[in-house]
Design an enzyme around this catalytic site. Structure first.
Site, short mmCIF file in Angstrom:
data_model
loop_
_atom_site.label_atom_id
_atom_site.label_comp_id
_atom_site.label_asym_id
_atom_site.label_seq_id
_atom_site.Cartn_x
_atom_site.Cartn_y
_atom_site.Cartn_z
N CYS A 122 0.86 -1.18 0.00
CA CYS A 122 0.00 0.00 0.00
C CYS A 122 0.90 1.24 0.00
CB CYS A 122 -0.93 -0.01 1.22
SG CYS A 122 -2.33 1.13 1.06
N LYS A 201 -12.06 -5.19 2.37
CA LYS A 201 -11.54 -4.34 3.44
C LYS A 201 -12.52 -3.19 3.63
CE LYS A 201 -7.52 -1.53 4.72
NZ LYS A 201 -6.19 -1.07 4.29
N ARG A 211 -3.32 3.44 12.78
CA ARG A 211 -2.86 4.67 12.13
C ARG A 211 -1.86 5.41 13.00
NH1 ARG A 211 -8.81 5.92 9.45
NH2 ARG A 211 -8.62 4.24 7.92
N ARG A 223 -11.27 7.50 3.84
CA ARG A 223 -11.00 6.47 2.83
C ARG A 223 -12.28 5.78 2.34
NH1 ARG A 223 -5.77 4.43 6.27
NH2 ARG A 223 -4.33 6.01 5.48
N GLU A 239 -16.44 -8.13 -4.64
CA GLU A 239 -15.03 -7.74 -4.56
C GLU A 239 -14.12 -8.97 -4.56
OE1 GLU A 239 -13.34 -5.06 -4.70
OE2 GLU A 239 -14.57 -3.35 -4.10
N LYS A 254 -11.04 -8.05 6.43
CA LYS A 254 -10.60 -7.04 7.39
C LYS A 254 -11.68 -5.98 7.58
CE LYS A 254 -6.79 -3.78 8.17
NZ LYS A 254 -5.57 -3.18 7.61
N SER A 280 -6.26 -3.57 14.76
CA SER A 280 -5.75 -2.86 15.93
C SER A 280 -6.85 -2.49 16.92
CB SER A 280 -5.00 -1.61 15.49
OG SER A 280 -5.85 -0.74 14.74
N TYR A 319 -2.42 -9.25 16.58
CA TYR A 319 -1.39 -8.72 17.47
C TYR A 319 -1.23 -9.58 18.72
CZ TYR A 319 -2.02 -4.85 14.28
OH TYR A 319 -2.11 -4.10 13.13
#
Length: 329
Positions: A122, A201, A211, A223, A239, A254, A280, A319
């Protein structure tokens, strides 16, 4: 009959019995650990909104990678924090880019030969404006250009694959980027490198802590013109179908927990490897509850991962990967 013939509690009588009949299993090899790579040496900067997660210099990332490999984790997903940014995000495809350098160093370690290295593809971490593509401005209005962005995204994928990425993972959500990446990889003699497409996404509030970690917040606007509307499950299937037709080898969903229905729908419809990204915000909200003593950390962590696996994800980017792998080991 006075008592039921079928007593399901018979199969819950002990941990050995529960394990024996368990339908959904987790193993370290199904976990992917994200790493944020930053310039410098000996750098291990904590991310305030993500307890236990750090921005790591390459030498520190190597230590983290070796720890992941020793625990049997399946792979690492690499993100980069460049030394400088520009409007095109040229650091994304630089041969001396932060992730490219990290990939080359990680590939030198014999201890990591069984650990897959996934590279996020990205521009948002590298652009001065924080968007995932090139920005065309007309007065106060702006547009994220699609086709010109796709060329740079494909160039980035080739650069990362040449540096040693085992899998390239485009996350930008530009139309046609999978086909462009596949064409450019094949032309560069990298036809064996698979594409893991972030195929559905969603534009989500759960990306906030990322971010901060990746220093990739948009400097203006949002976005929503390229990431998906969270209300649209059928569009998510379109998609995915398009990305697979363009040459994606695997797909990534995601976020994960707020979109378990999308993971399930994809698993039922598409016979390809499917992963999910426990993002996150999902991680941070659980960590906040742990800090308050509101949830039991180990049980809540594992339950969250099992829910994603049960919905249909074959592998999970999380994570919690290192912590979960220790428990599973």
């Amino acid at each position: 009959m006075e008592y039921p013939v079928t007593r399901l509690r018979r199969l819950r009588s002990s941990e050995a019995m529960r394990s024996f009949v368990r339908e959904t299993h987790l193993e370290p090899g199904a976990l992917v650990c994200p790493l944020f790579i930053c310039p410098g040496e000996g750098v291990r900067n904590p991310i305030a909104s993500m307890p236990g997660v750090f921005n790591l210099s390459i030498d520190e990332a190597l230590k983290e990678a070796e720890k992941a490999a020793s625990l049997g984790i399946g792979g690492l997903l690499l993100f980069g924090l460049p030394e400088s940014k520009d409007e095109q995000g040229s650091g994304a495809w630089s041969e001396d880019g932060i992730v490219q350098r990290a990939l080359r160093e990680l590939k030198k370690s014999a201890a990591l030969r069984d650990l897959l290295l996934l590279a996020d593809v990205c521009l948002c971490e590298y652009t001065s404006h924080g968007h995932c593509g090139l920005v065309k401005k007309q007065g106060e209005a702006y547009e994220i250009e699609n086709d010109s962005s796709v060329r740079l995204i494909a160039r980035t994928a080739v650069s990362l694959a040449r540096a040693g990425a085992d899998i390239v993972a485009p996350s930008d959500m530009m139309d046609g980027r999978v086909a462009a990446i596949r064409d450019d990889l094949d032309e560069a003699g990298l036809e064996k490198v698979p594409i893991l497409s972030y195929a559905s996404k969603f534009a989500s509030a759960f990306y906030g802590p990322f971010r901060e970690a990746a220093d990739s917040a948009p400097q203006f606007g949002d976005r929503r013109s390229y990431q998906m509307d969270g209300a649209n499950l059928r569009e998510a299937m379109r998609e995915i179908e398009l990305d697979l037709a363009e040459g994606a080898d695997m797909i990534l969903m995601k976020p994960a927990m707020p979109y378990l229905d999308v993971i399930r729908a994809a698993r039922e419809r598409f016979d390809v490897p499917i992963g999910a990204y426990q993002v996150s915000g999902e991680y941070s909200m659980l960590q906040a509850a742990f800090a308050k003593g509101w949830l039991e950390p180990e049980r809540a962590m594992m339950e969250s991962l099992l829910s994603i696996r049960r919905a249909g994800a074959g592998f999970i980017v999380t994570y919690f990967a290192l912590e979960a792998a220790k428990l599973l080991g």
